[in-house]
Enzyme design. Structure first.
Site, mmCIF file in Angstrom:
data_model
loop_
_atom_site.group_PDB
_atom_site.id
_atom_site.type_symbol
_atom_site.label_atom_id
_atom_site.label_comp_id
_atom_site.label_asym_id
_atom_site.label_seq_id
_atom_site.Cartn_x
_atom_site.Cartn_y
_atom_site.Cartn_z
ATOM 1 N N TYR A 95 -60.794 -2.997 -25.021
ATOM 2 C CA TYR A 95 -59.696 -3.601 -25.773
ATOM 3 C C TYR A 95 -58.533 -2.616 -25.907
ATOM 4 C CZ TYR A 95 -62.856 -7.371 -27.257
ATOM 5 O OH TYR A 95 -63.713 -8.427 -27.298
ATOM 6 N N GLU B 100 -44.777 5.059 -30.099
ATOM 7 C CA GLU B 100 -44.242 3.974 -29.277
ATOM 8 C C GLU B 100 -45.215 2.791 -29.244
ATOM 9 O OE1 GLU B 100 -41.679 1.795 -27.702
ATOM 10 O OE2 GLU B 100 -41.010 3.876 -27.723
ATOM 11 N N GLU C 126 -43.470 -4.593 -33.647
ATOM 12 C CA GLU C 126 -42.483 -5.564 -33.154
ATOM 13 C C GLU C 126 -43.151 -6.884 -32.780
ATOM 14 O OE1 GLU C 126 -40.348 -3.707 -29.962
ATOM 15 O OE2 GLU C 126 -39.029 -2.629 -31.334
ATOM 16 N N GLU D 132 -37.952 -16.427 -36.058
ATOM 17 C CA GLU D 132 -36.519 -16.565 -36.301
ATOM 18 C C GLU D 132 -35.963 -15.226 -36.810
ATOM 19 O OE1 GLU D 132 -38.612 -17.372 -40.100
ATOM 20 O OE2 GLU D 132 -38.906 -18.064 -38.063
ATOM 21 N N LYS E 34 -38.498 -3.729 -38.058
ATOM 22 C CA LYS E 34 -38.425 -3.277 -36.665
ATOM 23 C C LYS E 34 -37.621 -1.991 -36.536
ATOM 24 C CE LYS E 34 -38.914 -7.566 -34.079
ATOM 25 N NZ LYS E 34 -38.248 -8.437 -33.100
ATOM 26 N N ASP E 35 -36.522 -1.898 -37.274
ATOM 27 C CA ASP E 35 -35.691 -0.699 -37.218
ATOM 28 C C ASP E 35 -36.431 0.531 -37.732
ATOM 29 O OD1 ASP E 35 -33.670 -2.266 -36.186
ATOM 30 O OD2 ASP E 35 -32.447 -2.265 -38.023
#
Length: 124
Positions: free
Chosen positions: A16, A69, A76, A85, A94-95
């Protein structure tokens, strides 16, 4: 628990994890860029014959960048799944995750400069 079952669980967990890394390589250009840079840095380590402690520092730094990363990519994807949306809170999440990658990358560049610039100067 018998050992055959334990071995199967370890193999499944490993597979996995490996699948997650491969999926990230296939879908995330930034992860591929970090991998290419990591390979180039490792080649430089061999060329400049760095010390064992410098190897440890470089490998830890590469690991830090790749882990951040991977984590950023996972965050994300979670946000895109939960909140497809556009939403201001999703953008902030996310930032922040991307910011962790930026910090790791900046630190890795600084460490690379500390280790390689004196060797480059001595090599010239």
């Amino acid at each position: 628990m018998n050992s055959a079952l334990k071995d199967k669980r370890k193999k499944i967990g490993f597979s996995y994890a490996w699948n997650g890394i491969l999926a990230t390589i296939k879908t995330e250009a930034n992860f591929r860029l970090h991998l290419v840079v990591a390979i180039l840095v490792v080649i430089c380590c061999f060329i400049f014959e760095i010390t064992r402690i410098e190897w440890a520092i470089i490998l830890l730094t590469i690991g830090l960048v790749l882990v951040t990363e991977l984590t950023n990519s996972a965050i994300e994807k979670i946000i895109d799944y939960l909140r497809p949306e556009i939403h201001p809170a999703a953008k902030v999440i996310k930032d922040v995750a991307a910011g962790s990658v930026l910090i790791a990358a900046i630190i890795s560049v600084i460490i690379g400069c500390i280790i390689f610039i004196p060797r480059l100067i001595g090599w010239m």
